[in-house]
Design a protein around this motif. Structure first.
Motif, PDB file in Angstrom:
ATOM      1  N   ALA A   1       7.969  -2.372  -5.835  1.00 21.21           N
ATOM      2  CA  ALA A   1       6.976  -2.409  -4.760  1.00 21.21           C
ATOM      3  C   ALA A   1       7.207  -3.627  -3.870  1.00 21.21           C
ATOM      4  O   ALA A   1       7.137  -3.524  -2.639  1.00 21.21           O
ATOM      5  CB  ALA A   1       5.562  -2.434  -5.341  1.00 21.21           C
TER       6      ALA A   1
ATOM      7  N   ASP B   1       2.653   1.849  -3.284  1.00 26.16           N
ATOM      8  CA  ASP B   1       1.764   2.461  -4.268  1.00 26.16           C
ATOM      9  C   ASP B   1       1.715   3.976  -4.071  1.00 26.16           C
ATOM     10  O   ASP B   1       1.781   4.740  -5.031  1.00 26.16           O
ATOM     11  CB  ASP B   1       0.362   1.855  -4.151  1.00 26.16           C
ATOM     12  CG  ASP B   1      -0.575   2.368  -5.231  1.00 26.16           C
ATOM     13  OD1 ASP B   1      -0.214   2.273  -6.426  1.00 26.16           O
ATOM     14  OD2 ASP B   1      -1.662   2.874  -4.879  1.00 26.16           O
TER      15      ASP B   1
ATOM     16  N   TRP C   1       0.841  -1.199   0.000  1.00 27.98           N
ATOM     17  CA  TRP C   1       0.000   0.000   0.000  1.00 27.98           C
ATOM     18  C   TRP C   1       0.879   1.252   0.000  1.00 27.98           C
ATOM     19  O   TRP C   1       0.659   2.185  -0.779  1.00 27.98           O
ATOM     20  CB  TRP C   1      -0.927  -0.038   1.217  1.00 27.98           C
ATOM     21  CG  TRP C   1      -1.689   1.220   1.445  1.00 27.98           C
ATOM     22  CD1 TRP C   1      -2.826   1.622   0.802  1.00 27.98           C
ATOM     23  CD2 TRP C   1      -1.381   2.238   2.405  1.00 27.98           C
ATOM     24  NE1 TRP C   1      -3.233   2.840   1.305  1.00 27.98           N
ATOM     25  CE2 TRP C   1      -2.369   3.239   2.291  1.00 27.98           C
ATOM     26  CE3 TRP C   1      -0.374   2.399   3.350  1.00 27.98           C
ATOM     27  CZ2 TRP C   1      -2.373   4.379   3.093  1.00 27.98           C
ATOM     28  CZ3 TRP C   1      -0.375   3.531   4.145  1.00 27.98           C
ATOM     29  CH2 TRP C   1      -1.359   4.508   4.016  1.00 27.98           C
TER      30      TRP C   1
ATOM     31  N   LYS D   1       5.723   3.330  -6.518  1.00 27.34           N
ATOM     32  CA  LYS D   1       6.477   2.122  -6.869  1.00 27.34           C
ATOM     33  C   LYS D   1       5.508   1.057  -7.386  1.00 27.34           C
ATOM     34  O   LYS D   1       4.368   0.988  -6.955  1.00 27.34           O
ATOM     35  CB  LYS D   1       7.217   1.580  -5.647  1.00 27.34           C
ATOM     36  CG  LYS D   1       8.258   2.545  -5.080  1.00 27.34           C
ATOM     37  CD  LYS D   1       8.916   1.950  -3.844  1.00 27.34           C
ATOM     38  CE  LYS D   1       9.848   2.908  -3.177  1.00 27.34           C
ATOM     39  NZ  LYS D   1      11.080   3.147  -3.901  1.00 27.34           N
ATOM     40  N   SER D   2       5.991   0.229  -8.276  1.00 24.47           N
ATOM     41  CA  SER D   2       5.174  -0.877  -8.769  1.00 24.47           C
ATOM     42  C   SER D   2       6.074  -2.053  -9.100  1.00 24.47           C
ATOM     43  O   SER D   2       7.308  -1.927  -9.112  1.00 24.47           O
ATOM     44  CB  SER D   2       4.380  -0.447 -10.009  1.00 24.47           C
ATOM     45  OG  SER D   2       5.260  -0.076 -11.050  1.00 24.47           O
TER      46      SER D   2
END
Length: 104
Positions: free
Chosen positions: A48, A39, A36, A43-44
């Motif tokens: 992430a 995000d 969470w 970041k992904s």
């Protein structure tokens, strides 16, 4: 083995299982919180996931989850406040426990 020994062994096994489940729920909740926060940080993907692992690792600094909260508060800065992060952690823990209950 007598009945007392059997009961003692059963209680010890239950305690060990409960502690393992608690540990798994805490780690899963921290990962959810980390994803969470990642995000919110933009970041992904693997970035992430890597960030979420740092949140999980932060939980080993001291007993309780305040170390995790401090890390996420510091990392997010003005993107979120402590109360929101604590609420998200509680929500994540509830979801993690529910998932683990469904896994068994």
């Amino acid at each position: 083995m007598n009945t007392f020994d059997d009961r003692e062994a059963a209680f010890e096994a239950k305690f060990a299982h409960d502690e393992e489940t608690k540990f798994k729920a805490e780690a899963r909740a921290n990962k959810k919180l980390g994803l969470w926060a990642a995000d919110l940080l933009g970041k992904s993907g693997s970035d992430a996931e890597s960030y979420a692992m740092t949140v999980i690792s932060a939980d080993f600094e001291e007993a309780g989850h305040d170390d995790v909260i401090r890390k996420v508060v510091a990392d997010l800065g003005n993107k979120s406040d402590e109360a929101t992060i604590r609420a998200k952690r509680r929500e994540s823990l509830a979801a993690a426990k529910e998932e683990l209950a469904g896994d068994s």
